[in-house]
Design a protein around this motif. Sequence first.
Motif, PDB file in Angstrom:
ATOM      1  N   UNK A  98       3.865  43.181  64.083  1.00 51.21           N
ATOM      2  CA  UNK A  98       4.999  43.783  64.796  1.00 51.21           C
ATOM      3  C   UNK A  98       5.608  42.755  65.741  1.00 51.21           C
ATOM      4  N   UNK A  99       6.937  42.803  65.849  1.00 53.41           N
ATOM      5  CA  UNK A  99       7.649  41.885  66.729  1.00 53.41           C
ATOM      6  C   UNK A  99       7.435  42.316  68.176  1.00 53.41           C
ATOM      7  N   UNK A 100       7.033  41.357  69.003  1.00 53.21           N
ATOM      8  CA  UNK A 100       6.786  41.612  70.427  1.00 53.21           C
ATOM      9  C   UNK A 100       7.930  41.084  71.286  1.00 53.21           C
ATOM     10  N   UNK A 101       8.408  39.878  70.962  1.00 54.00           N
ATOM     11  CA  UNK A 101       9.428  39.260  71.814  1.00 54.00           C
ATOM     12  C   UNK A 101      10.084  38.096  71.068  1.00 54.00           C
ATOM     13  N   UNK A 102      11.172  37.609  71.643  1.00 57.84           N
ATOM     14  CA  UNK A 102      11.835  36.402  71.169  1.00 57.84           C
ATOM     15  C   UNK A 102      11.228  35.223  71.925  1.00 57.84           C
ATOM     16  N   UNK A 103      10.957  34.134  71.215  1.00 59.50           N
ATOM     17  CA  UNK A 103      10.405  32.945  71.871  1.00 59.50           C
ATOM     18  C   UNK A 103      11.510  31.941  72.160  1.00 59.50           C
ATOM     19  N   UNK A 104      12.288  31.602  71.153  1.00 65.23           N
ATOM     20  CA  UNK A 104      13.342  30.604  71.306  1.00 65.23           C
ATOM     21  C   UNK A 104      13.770  30.083  69.960  1.00 65.23           C
ATOM     22  N   UNK A 105      14.641  29.084  69.965  1.00 63.19           N
ATOM     23  CA  UNK A 105      15.180  28.528  68.733  1.00 63.19           C
ATOM     24  C   UNK A 105      14.938  27.031  68.663  1.00 63.19           C
ATOM     25  N   UNK A 106      14.862  26.537  67.440  1.00 62.73           N
ATOM     26  CA  UNK A 106      14.853  25.095  67.219  1.00 62.73           C
ATOM     27  C   UNK A 106      16.035  24.772  66.321  1.00 62.73           C
ATOM     28  N   UNK A 107      16.622  23.635  66.556  1.00 61.83           N
ATOM     29  CA  UNK A 107      17.822  23.196  65.863  1.00 61.83           C
ATOM     30  C   UNK A 107      17.560  21.766  65.411  1.00 61.83           C
ATOM     31  N   UNK A 108      17.611  21.508  64.107  1.00 59.83           N
ATOM     32  CA  UNK A 108      17.313  20.181  63.600  1.00 59.83           C
ATOM     33  C   UNK A 108      18.079  19.928  62.313  1.00 59.83           C
ATOM     34  N   UNK A 109      18.001  18.709  61.820  1.00 54.65           N
ATOM     35  CA  UNK A 109      18.710  18.306  60.609  1.00 54.65           C
ATOM     36  C   UNK A 109      17.688  18.020  59.519  1.00 54.65           C
ATOM     37  N   UNK A 110      17.946  18.543  58.317  1.00 52.48           N
ATOM     38  CA  UNK A 110      17.089  18.289  57.168  1.00 52.48           C
ATOM     39  C   UNK A 110      17.882  17.531  56.117  1.00 52.48           C
ATOM     40  N   UNK A 111      17.177  16.806  55.270  1.00 52.97           N
ATOM     41  CA  UNK A 111      17.822  16.090  54.168  1.00 52.97           C
ATOM     42  C   UNK A 111      17.810  16.973  52.936  1.00 52.97           C
ATOM     43  N   UNK A 112      18.976  17.211  52.391  1.00 57.61           N
ATOM     44  CA  UNK A 112      19.161  18.011  51.187  1.00 57.61           C
ATOM     45  C   UNK A 112      19.718  17.108  50.096  1.00 57.61           C
ATOM     46  N   UNK A 113      19.630  17.520  48.836  1.00 59.27           N
ATOM     47  CA  UNK A 113      20.232  16.710  47.767  1.00 59.27           C
ATOM     48  C   UNK A 113      21.720  16.415  48.007  1.00 59.27           C
ATOM     49  N   UNK A 114      22.415  17.340  48.667  1.00 60.55           N
ATOM     50  CA  UNK A 114      23.851  17.158  48.936  1.00 60.55           C
ATOM     51  C   UNK A 114      24.115  16.411  50.240  1.00 60.55           C
ATOM     52  N   UNK A 115      23.069  15.985  50.921  1.00 61.27           N
ATOM     53  CA  UNK A 115      23.226  15.288  52.187  1.00 61.27           C
ATOM     54  C   UNK A 115      22.471  15.989  53.297  1.00 61.27           C
ATOM     55  N   UNK A 116      22.741  15.598  54.519  1.00 59.91           N
ATOM     56  CA  UNK A 116      22.059  16.203  55.655  1.00 59.91           C
ATOM     57  C   UNK A 116      22.623  17.586  55.942  1.00 59.91           C
ATOM     58  N   UNK A 117      21.743  18.470  56.378  1.00 62.97           N
ATOM     59  CA  UNK A 117      22.122  19.862  56.648  1.00 62.97           C
ATOM     60  C   UNK A 117      21.475  20.289  57.959  1.00 62.97           C
ATOM     61  N   UNK A 118      22.251  20.931  58.796  1.00 62.88           N
ATOM     62  CA  UNK A 118      21.735  21.458  60.056  1.00 62.88           C
ATOM     63  C   UNK A 118      20.981  22.758  59.778  1.00 62.88           C
ATOM     64  N   UNK A 119      19.835  22.916  60.443  1.00 55.60           N
ATOM     65  CA  UNK A 119      19.030  24.124  60.287  1.00 55.60           C
ATOM     66  C   UNK A 119      18.692  24.669  61.673  1.00 55.60           C
ATOM     67  N   UNK A 120      18.866  25.972  61.839  1.00 56.88           N
ATOM     68  CA  UNK A 120      18.539  26.646  63.099  1.00 56.88           C
ATOM     69  C   UNK A 120      17.517  27.736  62.779  1.00 56.88           C
ATOM     70  N   UNK A 121      16.366  27.674  63.437  1.00 57.49           N
ATOM     71  CA  UNK A 121      15.314  28.664  63.214  1.00 57.49           C
ATOM     72  C   UNK A 121      15.034  29.372  64.536  1.00 57.49           C
TER      73      UNK A 121
END
Length: 138
Positions: free
Chosen positions: A62-85
């Motif tokens: 069960x979800x208790x709370x929000x912790x926070x977000x991470x924002x980073x760049x990953x390498x994809x076949x089409x180039x770099x892609x921003x990812x936010x989790x």
Amino acid sequence: MRPIRGVGAVVYRIKPDGTIEILLIRKRKGWWSLPKGKLKSNEPPLTAIVREVWEETHVSAEVIDVIGSVDYVISEPKGEQRKIVDYYLLRACKGRARPCGGDEQIVDVEWVPLAKALERLHRPRLKAIVRAAQSLFS
């Protein structure tokens, strides 16, 4: 290009002796990590993270709370892609932790005491998320 949106979790349980354990996963060619995944089309984030944890670990939580977000760049076949989790704190309810197999390629799932979990996590951004979650355990 729009960023890839994902959700991740610090799933915990408290043993009868008071020890806090964190649920870690390991993919076939990877390091120990936290459960996470992509949002499906129009899927609410809280629904997505509960689903992802179940799919990857066979643990209901069960979800208790929000912790926070991470924002980073990953390498994809089409180039770099921003990812936010966006990361959430989840308390385990039931289920026996085990790898899901299948497309996820998760080969190991393990409950690990908090201090040991911080040692096992390779990525600094994941260690920071677990440290941020520490103030939220109940």
